[in-house]
Design a protein around this motif. Structure first.
Motif, short mmCIF file in Angstrom:
data_model
loop_
_atom_site.label_atom_id
_atom_site.label_comp_id
_atom_site.label_asym_id
_atom_site.label_seq_id
_atom_site.Cartn_x
_atom_site.Cartn_y
_atom_site.Cartn_z
N ARG A 45 0.84 -1.20 0.00
CA ARG A 45 0.00 0.00 0.00
C ARG A 45 0.87 1.25 0.00
N VAL A 46 0.41 2.26 -0.70
CA VAL A 46 1.19 3.50 -0.84
C VAL A 46 1.22 4.25 0.48
N HIS A 47 2.41 4.73 0.86
CA HIS A 47 2.54 5.48 2.11
C HIS A 47 2.82 6.95 1.86
N ALA A 90 -4.70 -5.40 -10.52
CA ALA A 90 -5.51 -4.58 -9.61
C ALA A 90 -4.65 -3.57 -8.87
N ARG A 91 -3.45 -3.98 -8.45
CA ARG A 91 -2.58 -3.05 -7.72
C ARG A 91 -2.06 -1.94 -8.63
N THR A 92 -1.87 -2.25 -9.89
CA THR A 92 -1.45 -1.22 -10.85
C THR A 92 -2.52 -0.15 -10.97
N SER A 224 6.61 -2.39 3.42
CA SER A 224 6.50 -3.71 4.03
C SER A 224 6.61 -3.66 5.57
N ASP A 225 6.91 -2.49 6.12
CA ASP A 225 7.03 -2.34 7.58
C ASP A 225 5.97 -1.35 8.06
N PRO A 226 4.82 -1.82 8.54
CA PRO A 226 3.73 -0.93 8.93
C PRO A 226 4.08 0.02 10.06
N ASN A 227 5.07 -0.34 10.86
CA ASN A 227 5.45 0.53 11.98
C ASN A 227 6.33 1.69 11.55
N SER A 228 6.83 1.66 10.31
CA SER A 228 7.75 2.70 9.86
C SER A 228 7.06 3.79 9.06
N LYS A 229 5.79 3.57 8.69
CA LYS A 229 5.17 4.49 7.74
C LYS A 229 3.69 4.73 8.04
N LEU A 340 -11.95 -1.70 -5.72
CA LEU A 340 -10.60 -1.78 -6.27
C LEU A 340 -9.59 -2.10 -5.17
N LEU A 341 -9.75 -1.47 -4.02
CA LEU A 341 -8.86 -1.71 -2.89
C LEU A 341 -8.95 -3.16 -2.42
N LEU A 342 -10.17 -3.70 -2.42
CA LEU A 342 -10.38 -5.07 -1.99
C LEU A 342 -9.74 -6.06 -2.98
N GLU A 343 -9.81 -5.74 -4.28
CA GLU A 343 -9.21 -6.60 -5.29
C GLU A 343 -7.68 -6.54 -5.25
N ALA A 344 -7.15 -5.36 -4.95
CA ALA A 344 -5.69 -5.19 -4.91
C ALA A 344 -5.07 -5.78 -3.66
N TYR A 345 -5.78 -5.67 -2.54
CA TYR A 345 -5.25 -6.16 -1.27
C TYR A 345 -6.34 -6.96 -0.54
N PRO A 346 -6.66 -8.14 -1.07
CA PRO A 346 -7.70 -8.95 -0.43
C PRO A 346 -7.26 -9.39 0.96
#
Length: 393
Positions: A45-47, A90-92, A224-229, A340-346
Motif C-alpha cells: 500500500r502507498v505510504h 488490480a494493484r497497478t 513492508s514495515d507498517p510501523n515505519s510508515k 478496487l482496494l479489496l481486489e488489490a489487497y484482499p
C-alpha cells in the motif's frame, strides 16, 4: 513567464540529494526541454513518503519537462513476489488512482503527465531481445550489486531479482527519455544503466535523485514495515497513534522521524498548495500558544534547543498529516474505489481450524480396540444399507 535554461536547471535540481549528469542536463536544456520518467512498482500500500516525489514532479512540470509516470507492474512481480501475478493488475490500477489523487490534492495538473504501464512494452519482442542481450553482458555480481538497495534481499534469491536492474535500465530507452528520477536508494541501478546501456548502443541518461525519507522509527520508510510508515488511507486515529509511538526524543534531531516528516513532506506540500511554506506547532496558551514556522531550519533549531516539546511536535505533525490526507481518503470512499482496494489487497484467507481428536483416557488397550472395531462395523453397515437402497437400473 519564459524561463531561461539556467532557471530551469535550478528548478529541476533544487532539493535533490544527488544529480548524475549535470553537464549533460545543462547542455540539453540549452537546446530544448527534457523528457524524464519516474517509476513505481505496485507492491504494498502507498505510504505518505510518496508526497516527496510528487512535489518534485511539480517542479519538473513547472520547468517545462515532459513527465512520464511508469507503473512498473512486471518489476513488482519480479521483486521476490512482492506482488503476486494475479494481484498485479488490480494493484497497478490502485497505484494509478493513488498517484493521481495525491497530485490533484497538491494542485498539479494531470493533463501534463503521461501514465505508462510497464507491461505495455516490456513484453514486446524488441524489449525481450534487448533483455537477453543484457543477460549475455551483465555479470551476476553486477546484477546483485545493482539491485541490493531496491530488490528484496533473501538468503536464496530467485533469478527474477537479477533481471530487475537490467529491465529498469532498458526502461530509459523504451520510454524515450533524457533522464530518470528516483530515490537515492536507486543509485546503484542508475550507475548500472550508465555502464550497460552504451554497450547496447544506447545513450547514457541523466539521473536525478531524491534523498530518502526516514520512517517513524528512524530507519528507511518501507511499505513492508507498517510501523515505519503512514498509509495514505490510514484513519485519523491511526495517524495519531502512529505518530504518538514514533521516535522523537527531546532535543534530538538525528534519526527523528517526526522532524523528517515535517522537513520532507509538510513544508514542501504547504508551499506547493498555498504558495508559501508554513507549519504550525499547536500549543495551549499556558505553554506559549501556537508558533508559526515558515521554514524548516527554524523549527529544527527550536527543537534542538528544547523550545519545542516532542508531545507538541507530534500532535501538530499528526494534525497536519490528517489535513493532507483528507482529500485522498474522500476519493477512496466511493464503492468503486473500495472494490478496487479489496481486489488489490484482499484480506488473507482464514486458516482452517484443526479438528481435535477425541482422547481415550483411562481405557484398557483391548477396550479401545473393541471400540474402534465397533465404529468400523457401523460404517460398513451404513454403506451396505446405502447400496441396498440404490437403484442401479
Amino acid at each position: 513567464m519564459v524561463q531561461t535554461p539556467e532557471q530551469k536547471f535550478e528548478l529541476i535540481t533544487r532539493n535533490l540529494g544527488e544529480v548524475l549528469g549535470a553537464d549533460q542536463l545543462k547542455a540539453t536544456l540549452a537546446e530544448r526541454d527534457i523528457k524524464l520518467y519516474w517509476g513505481t512498482a505496485p507492491t504494498g500500500r502507498v505510504h505518505i513518503a510518496y508526497f516527496v516525489p510528487m512535489v518534485k514532479l511539480a517542479d519538473y512540470l513547472q520547468a517545462g519537462c515532459h513527465v512520464k509516470i511508469l507503473l512498473a507492474d512486471i518489476h513488482a512481480f519480479l521483486d521476490n513476489m512482492k506482488a503476486p501475478i494475479e494481484l498485479v493488475q488490480a494493484r497497478t490500477k490502485y497505484y494509478e488512482q493513488v498517484v493521481k489523487s495525491i497530485l490533484r490534492s497538491l494542485g498539479v495538473p494531470l493533463e501534463k503527465l503521461e501514465f505508462v504501464v510497464g507491461s505495455s512494452y516490456e513484453l514486446s519482442r524488441e524489449f525481450s531481445m534487448d533483455n537477453y542481450k543484457l543477460a549475455a553482458l551483465v555479470t551476476e555480481h553486477d546484477a546483485k550489486k545493482a539491485g541490493s538497495e531496491v530488490v528484496k534481499q533473501v538468503a536464496s534469491p530467485a533469478l527474477s531479482g537479477l533481471l530487475y536492474p537490467g529491465m529498469q535500465a532498458l526502461d530509459e530507452e523504451y520510454l524515450g527519455v533524457d533522464a530518470q528520477f528516483g530515490g537515492i536508494d536507486q543509485r546503484k541501478i542508475f550507475t548500472f544503466a550508465e555502464k550497460y546501456l552504451p554497450m547496447l548502443g544506447y545513450s547514457k541518461r541523466i539521473h536525478l535523485m531524491n534523498s530518502m525519507v526516514p520512517g517513524l522509527n528512524g530507519s528507511k520508510m518501507s511499505a513492508s514495515d507498517p510501523n515505519s510508515k503512514i498509509d495514505l488511507l490510514d484513519t485519523k486515529k491511526e495517524v495519531q497513534n502512529k505518530i504518538k509511538k514514533a521516535y522523537c526524543e527531546l532535543g534530538v534531531v538525528e534519526g527523528n522521524g517526526v522532524l523528517a516528516f515535517a522537513k520532507n513532506v509538510l513544508f514542501p506540500t504547504s508551499e506547493l498548495r498555498t504558495g508559501h511554506a508554513e507549519f504550525v506547532v499547536l500549543r495551549p496558551e499556558q505553554y506559549g500558544g501556537n508558533t508559526v514556522y515558515t521554514d524548516y531550519a527554524s523549527l529544527e533549531s527550536d527543537f534542538a534547543e528544547e523550545k519545542v516539546h516532542p508531545g507538541d511536535l507530534k500532535s501538530s505533525v499528526a494534525a497536519a498529516i490528517n489535513t493532507l490526507l483528507d482529500p485522498i481518503r474522500e476519493h477512496f470512499e466511493s464503492a468503486e474505489m473500495q472494490q478496487l482496494l479489496l481486489e488489490a489487497y484482499p484480506p488473507p484467507a482464514a486458516k482452517p481450524k484443526a479438528v481435535k481428536q477425541k482422547k481415550k483416557h483411562n481405557k484398557r488397550p483391548d477396550a479401545v480396540d473393541a471400540e474402534a472395531k465397533a465404529e468400523a462395523g457401523a460404517e460398513v453397515k451404513a454403506v451396505e444399507e446405502q447400496l441396498a437402497n440404490t437403484n442401479l437400473d
